[in-house]
Design a protein around this motif. Structure first.
Motif, mmCIF file in Angstrom:
data_model
loop_
_atom_site.group_PDB
_atom_site.id
_atom_site.type_symbol
_atom_site.label_atom_id
_atom_site.label_comp_id
_atom_site.label_asym_id
_atom_site.label_seq_id
_atom_site.Cartn_x
_atom_site.Cartn_y
_atom_site.Cartn_z
ATOM 1 N N UNK A 96 0.859 -1.192 0.000
ATOM 2 C CA UNK A 96 0.000 0.000 0.000
ATOM 3 C C UNK A 96 0.888 1.233 0.000
ATOM 4 N N UNK A 97 0.652 2.100 -1.002
ATOM 5 C CA UNK A 97 1.421 3.341 -1.103
ATOM 6 C C UNK A 97 0.572 4.467 -0.527
ATOM 7 N N UNK A 98 0.717 4.667 0.790
ATOM 8 C CA UNK A 98 -0.031 5.744 1.436
ATOM 9 C C UNK A 98 0.868 6.441 2.440
ATOM 10 N N UNK A 99 0.760 7.782 2.507
ATOM 11 C CA UNK A 99 1.534 8.552 3.487
ATOM 12 C C UNK A 99 0.797 8.627 4.820
ATOM 13 N N UNK A 100 -0.459 8.198 4.843
ATOM 14 C CA UNK A 100 -1.233 8.101 6.085
ATOM 15 C C UNK A 100 -2.629 7.500 5.860
ATOM 16 N N UNK A 101 -3.343 8.028 4.872
ATOM 17 C CA UNK A 101 -4.732 7.615 4.645
ATOM 18 C C UNK A 101 -4.841 6.115 4.376
ATOM 19 N N UNK A 102 -5.819 5.503 4.993
ATOM 20 C CA UNK A 102 -6.190 4.139 4.632
ATOM 21 C C UNK A 102 -7.690 4.100 4.432
ATOM 22 N N UNK A 103 -8.146 3.315 3.473
ATOM 23 C CA UNK A 103 -9.604 3.147 3.355
ATOM 24 C C UNK A 103 -10.135 2.458 4.607
ATOM 25 N N UNK A 109 -8.878 -3.167 9.995
ATOM 26 C CA UNK A 109 -8.233 -4.486 10.040
ATOM 27 C C UNK A 109 -6.818 -4.309 10.581
ATOM 28 N N UNK A 110 -6.354 -5.289 11.336
ATOM 29 C CA UNK A 110 -5.040 -5.127 11.965
ATOM 30 C C UNK A 110 -3.915 -5.557 11.018
ATOM 31 N N UNK A 111 -2.684 -5.375 11.485
ATOM 32 C CA UNK A 111 -1.516 -5.629 10.628
ATOM 33 C C UNK A 111 -1.487 -7.063 10.116
ATOM 34 N N UNK A 112 -1.869 -8.016 10.956
ATOM 35 C CA UNK A 112 -1.850 -9.418 10.514
ATOM 36 C C UNK A 112 -2.885 -9.662 9.412
ATOM 37 N N UNK A 113 -4.048 -9.035 9.555
ATOM 38 C CA UNK A 113 -5.083 -9.222 8.527
ATOM 39 C C UNK A 113 -4.653 -8.573 7.210
ATOM 40 N N UNK A 114 -3.977 -7.415 7.307
ATOM 41 C CA UNK A 114 -3.477 -6.769 6.083
ATOM 42 C C UNK A 114 -2.385 -7.642 5.458
ATOM 43 N N UNK A 137 5.766 -3.309 -0.655
ATOM 44 C CA UNK A 137 6.000 -1.875 -0.763
ATOM 45 C C UNK A 137 5.158 -1.143 0.274
ATOM 46 N N UNK A 138 5.783 -0.197 0.969
ATOM 47 C CA UNK A 138 5.058 0.691 1.877
ATOM 48 C C UNK A 138 5.713 2.056 1.793
ATOM 49 N N UNK A 139 5.181 3.023 2.524
ATOM 50 C CA UNK A 139 5.667 4.394 2.363
ATOM 51 C C UNK A 139 5.544 5.184 3.652
ATOM 52 N N UNK A 140 6.506 6.093 3.847
ATOM 53 C CA UNK A 140 6.391 7.130 4.870
ATOM 54 C C UNK A 140 6.905 8.415 4.240
ATOM 55 N N UNK A 141 6.220 9.523 4.508
ATOM 56 C CA UNK A 141 6.588 10.784 3.851
ATOM 57 C C UNK A 141 6.548 11.913 4.880
ATOM 58 N N UNK A 151 1.302 0.660 10.810
ATOM 59 C CA UNK A 151 0.548 -0.596 10.633
ATOM 60 C C UNK A 151 0.862 -1.240 9.285
ATOM 61 N N UNK A 152 0.958 -0.436 8.236
ATOM 62 C CA UNK A 152 1.266 -0.984 6.915
ATOM 63 C C UNK A 152 2.698 -1.523 6.891
ATOM 64 N N UNK A 153 3.624 -0.801 7.544
ATOM 65 C CA UNK A 153 5.004 -1.304 7.624
ATOM 66 C C UNK A 153 5.046 -2.667 8.338
#
Ligand SMILES: [Zn+2]
Length: 319
Positions: A96-103, A109-114, A137-141, A151-153
């Motif tokens: 997920x390429x997001x700097x913060x927003x998640x749908x 859903x928690x990190x394991x579910x993702x 792939x993940x992102x921080x900006x 959580x995505x990381x």
């Protein structure tokens, strides 16, 4: 024997050959493209992608690693069409390429579910195809490592541990996100040699990058041509210094080129170019301006070239 998943299926890591580690054959928001398809010209996008990839092929590129994830319009069928048209293999990702927003879907859903979603892409196939993701792939900006970003990381790290797939993280040196991103991956147990921190070349501080290398991760000097983040001269100075210090085994070089990108109205791109925000941004810039300069400085002989562009991608991706 280590292998890598590509749009042409699994290949031996040694078959990747000369590899660009960070380029996008198309970058667009899938939600906008889904809702207003008439705003996009698929034929023009495909023509731009094949033109860029063919030009890279002219410099001997055999493989392109394309870290287009969710929110970048990831489309493995489009990638496969580009490969079929050019003969250059493409390595797709999940994430997920997001700097913060998640749908809300992922917010609740928690990190394991993702992570389970990512593992499906790596083990079963992406978007209903047989093509499997090779890396995460993940992102921080600018917002830093927010709760959602963390959580995505962690989801990427856990999927990496379950599958052996490596992780690439978009970073922002100006916000010093890199060290915290490495902390999270290492805390989760990911091996440093499976971690790549992208966009380190945006930094003007060689010691910031050195500190990341000291922790054993790969650093991306991967935005050549994006002058808005750092001009080519500054990028080159950092690259030369890291190679001079003997870090070829942890450096990857690329352009983060997007054959097409929908972030701006079409007429804005020439304006960005005119104002110096981008310069000669392409999938071939490093062959034209960077590698020749590094060779002149005496920091890139054939062995270093082979390490940076052939062996490092194969070692990072291979599992
Ligand atoms: Zn990118």
């Amino acid at each position: 024997m280590s292998t890598v998943e590509t749009v042409l299926g699994q290949v031996d890591a040694t078959e990747l050959g000369l590899t660009l580690i960070h380029e996008h054959v198309r970058f667009r928001d899938e939600a906008v493209a889904e809702n207003w398809p008439g705003r996009y010209d698929e034929a023009a996008e495909f023509a731009a992608a094949t033109e860029a990839v063919s030009a890279a092929k002219g410099h001997g590129v055999k493989t392109i690693v394309d870290p287009t994830a969710m929110f970048g319009g990831r489309d493995v069928r489009f990638m496969k069409r580009v490969t079929d048209a050019t003969g250059v293999n493409i390595v797709p990702c999940t994430g997920i390429y997001s700097y913060d927003f998640l749908p809300h879907y992922f917010e609740n859903r928690d990190a394991d579910m993702i992570a389970a979603h990512f593992v499906d892409d790596i083990e079963r196939g992406v978007q209903g195809t047989e093509m499997k993701a090779a890396f995460l792939k993940c992102a921080a900006d600018a917002a830093g490592v927010t709760a959602n970003v963390e959580k995505v990381h962690r989801a990427c790290a856990r999927a990496s541990l379950q599958t052996g797939a490596p992780v690439m993280a978009h970073s922002m040196p100006a916000a010093a996100t890199g060290p915290r991103q490495v902390d999270i991956f290492l805390e989760e147990g990911v091996a440093p040699e499976k971690i790549q921190i992208a966009h380190c070349g945006d930094s003007d501080d060689v010691e910031y990058i050195q500190a990341l290398i000291d922790r054993g991760v790969y650093v991306g000097l991967d935005r050549y041509g994006l002058e808005m983040y750092r001009p080519i001269g500054g990028r080159n100075a950092i690259a030369a210094e890291l190679l001079r210090r003997g870090h070829a085994e942890r450096v990857v070089i690329s352009q983060d080129y997007c054959a097409t990108i929908d972030w701006f109205p079409a007429e804005a791109i020439p304006q960005i170019e005119a104002s110096g925000g981008i310069r000669n941004w392409s999938m071939t810039l490093i062959f034209e301006e960077v590698i020749p300069w590094l060779r002149e400085q005496g920091v890139m002989d054939d062995a270093v070239f082979d390490t940076v562009f052939v062996r490092n991608p194969a070692r990072w991706l291979g599992r």
